[in-house]
Design a protein around this motif. Structure first.
Motif, PDB file in Angstrom:
ATOM      1  N   CYS A   1       0.710  -1.443  -0.192  1.00 39.57           N
ATOM      2  CA  CYS A   1       0.029  -0.148   0.345  1.00 39.57           C
ATOM      3  C   CYS A   1       0.560   1.189  -0.082  1.00 39.57           C
ATOM      4  O   CYS A   1       0.340   2.474  -0.576  1.00 39.57           O
ATOM      5  CB  CYS A   1      -1.084   0.082   1.028  1.00 39.57           C
ATOM      6  SG  CYS A   1      -2.378  -1.073   1.786  1.00 39.57           S
TER       7      CYS A   1
ATOM      8  N   LEU B   1      -5.274  -8.610   6.877  1.00 35.81           N
ATOM      9  CA  LEU B   1      -6.228  -7.818   6.632  1.00 35.81           C
ATOM     10  C   LEU B   1      -6.834  -7.723   8.294  1.00 35.81           C
ATOM     11  O   LEU B   1      -7.074  -6.126   8.716  1.00 35.81           O
ATOM     12  CB  LEU B   1      -6.741  -7.501   5.706  1.00 35.81           C
ATOM     13  CG  LEU B   1      -6.020  -7.363   4.741  1.00 35.81           C
ATOM     14  CD1 LEU B   1      -7.924  -7.781   3.350  1.00 35.81           C
ATOM     15  CD2 LEU B   1      -5.321  -6.361   4.754  1.00 35.81           C
TER      16      LEU B   1
ATOM     17  N   PHE C   1     -11.162  -2.383   6.552  1.00 31.50           N
ATOM     18  CA  PHE C   1     -11.114  -2.978   4.548  1.00 31.50           C
ATOM     19  C   PHE C   1     -12.543  -3.870   4.187  1.00 31.50           C
ATOM     20  O   PHE C   1     -13.033  -4.011   5.063  1.00 31.50           O
ATOM     21  CB  PHE C   1      -9.356  -3.704   4.987  1.00 31.50           C
ATOM     22  CG  PHE C   1     -10.099  -5.429   5.023  1.00 31.50           C
ATOM     23  CD1 PHE C   1     -11.028  -6.653   4.811  1.00 31.50           C
ATOM     24  CD2 PHE C   1     -10.472  -4.849   7.018  1.00 31.50           C
ATOM     25  CE1 PHE C   1     -11.060  -7.780   5.382  1.00 31.50           C
ATOM     26  CE2 PHE C   1     -10.252  -6.641   8.052  1.00 31.50           C
ATOM     27  CZ  PHE C   1     -10.883  -7.837   6.960  1.00 31.50           C
TER      28      PHE C   1
ATOM     29  N   LEU D   1      -5.104  -0.833   9.603  1.00 36.62           N
ATOM     30  CA  LEU D   1      -6.169   0.010   8.715  1.00 36.62           C
ATOM     31  C   LEU D   1      -7.534   0.437   9.924  1.00 36.62           C
ATOM     32  O   LEU D   1      -8.330  -0.440  10.219  1.00 36.62           O
ATOM     33  CB  LEU D   1      -6.600  -1.568   8.135  1.00 36.62           C
ATOM     34  CG  LEU D   1      -5.431  -2.616   7.312  1.00 36.62           C
ATOM     35  CD1 LEU D   1      -6.098  -3.444   7.134  1.00 36.62           C
ATOM     36  CD2 LEU D   1      -4.335  -1.554   6.458  1.00 36.62           C
TER      37      LEU D   1
ATOM     38  N   ILE E   1      -8.557  -0.846   0.805  1.00 33.85           N
ATOM     39  CA  ILE E   1      -8.115  -0.675   1.691  1.00 33.85           C
ATOM     40  C   ILE E   1      -7.995   0.345   2.705  1.00 33.85           C
ATOM     41  O   ILE E   1      -7.597   1.102   1.744  1.00 33.85           O
ATOM     42  CB  ILE E   1      -6.848  -2.209   2.239  1.00 33.85           C
ATOM     43  CG1 ILE E   1      -6.983  -3.288   1.403  1.00 33.85           C
ATOM     44  CG2 ILE E   1      -5.822  -1.834   3.345  1.00 33.85           C
ATOM     45  CD1 ILE E   1      -5.338  -4.316   1.093  1.00 33.85           C
TER      46      ILE E   1
END
Length: 381
Positions: free
Chosen positions: A79, A125, A153, A150, A168
């Protein structure tokens, strides 16, 4: 936290093409213990305070998933590379929510693309979202910021129920720290081939501290290195493992040496390995024009140059590093179809090809093998 820009699959799903880009790692996470070093679930918090007392990191994990691991970090590296490419292209409104094709991500991270890896990606994730970090890095005064890697997502499903991609949404702390000037460092794609968690962590420390220090490298005492790792292992075990890694000395791009001290704990010296000479110094022979059919003919072999020489009449393909400024870089530019892939990735792929076919890097016809390999590559899309 500002609301992430809404994006559409058609607009951003295949942009940027990370497979052709240098990979970027967030530099603050390269020297502080933000991740568990093992694949097994860790629920014990990570607590770190720098020796000068100015930097603190506290990491906790959800009991169901545990703390995000250094293998989960691969997602953030991917990312971060996307964000940096948006910045390089001059995009004014860089998205905090990224559209990702799972298959492409797995390929870049050098993982299998079978069903099991998609589940592993989903688990990564979940750990990244459920891990809580509290730190005063990038905070004003004595303030601390608390976040998860995060914010959210989601899977993008088509009409037939197939996973086309993922959205994401990155934590604002991570998003901002990547886009700030000097917030990232390029890493060798061979990093993803490092199997051990401690080895991966040590590569990142070496890249951060020894990458720009020239021949003298960077030396750190073993106890200080232990504190920076956040390792759950006892110090004695940690020292044993580091000494073993130093004896093996196989980190991509960096050499390791344990420095003993009488009456006190040893130190570890990390130095950047010698890089191939620039192309202009190598003075490769001119290459023929492309064949009329549109495919490039394998070029004539360039003469041996600098540190790639394996003898008076032998040339060896570099065992690490970017090939862009070597004679092999010129050879690749002459034979790769256009638009051309990143030469660093081509070099890494060729090393894998040699290993798989058990071809020595200093084979007599190594230039011809590499030229043919390049001519058979697909163009960057």
């Amino acid at each position: 936290m500002s609301k992430p820009r809404e994006i559409t699959i058609d607009q951003d799903l295949f942009l940027p093409q990370i497979a052709t880009l240098p990979l970027r790692d967030q530099r603050d996470t390269m020297e502080r213990p933000f991740f568990s070093l093992h694949k097994r679930k860790r629920t014990k918090p990570i607590d770190y305070v720098s020796p000068d007392g100015k930097v603190s990191v506290h990491v906790t994990g959800n009991p169901e998933y545990g703390i995000a691991t250094i293998y989960d970090l691969d997602v953030l590296i991917y990312c971060a590379s996307m964000l940096v490419e948006y910045k390089r292209r001059g995009v004014n409104d860089i998205p905090q929510t990224l559209a990702v094709v799972p298959y492409d991500m797995l390929k870049v991270l050098r993982r299998d693309t079978g069903g099991g890896e998609y589940q592993n990606l989903a688990n990564a994730l979940a750990r990244l979202q459920s891990t809580t970090v509290r730190t005063n890095l990038h905070s004003v005064g004595r303030r601390e910021t608390t976040f998860s890697w995060l914010d959210s997502f989601t899977q993008v499903i088509d009409a037939k129920g197939r996973i086309r991609g993922m959205r994401i949404t990155l934590a604002k702390w991570f998003y901002d720290s990547v886009l700030m000037d000097g917030g990232v460092l390029a890493i060798d794609p061979d990093y993803f081939d490092i199997s051990g968690g401690l080895s991966r962590w040590l590569y990142r420390v070496a890249r951060k501290h020894a990458g720009g220090n020239g021949a003298q490298g960077f030396t750190i005492s073993m106890p200080t290195l232990y504190e920076k790792s956040g390792s759950e292992s006892p110090y004695r075990r940690f020292k044993f493992e580091i000494q073993k890694l130093a004896r093996e000395n196989v980190l991509p791009g960096y050499g390791l040496e344990v420095i003993p001290h009488e009456g006190r704990e040893p130190s570890l010296r990390m130095t950047r390995r010698a890089q191939p000479v620039p192309a202009e110094e190598a003075a490769p022979a001119p290459f023929p024009a492309p064949a009329p059919s549109g495919r490039r003919k394998p070029a004539a072999s360039p003469p041996p140059a600098g540190p790639t020489s394996a003898g008076p009449d032998r040339v060896a393909f570099p065992d690490s590093g970017h090939i862009g400024y070597t004679a092999f870089g010129a050879l690749a530019r002459a034979n790769l179809p256009h638009p051309q892939r990143d030469l660093g990735l081509v070099g890494a792929d060729f090393r894998h090809f040699l290993a798989k076919r058990q071809i020595p890097a200093d084979a007599l016809n190594i230039e011809q093998i590499f030229a043919t390999f390049c001519a058979r590559q697909t163009a960057a899309s």
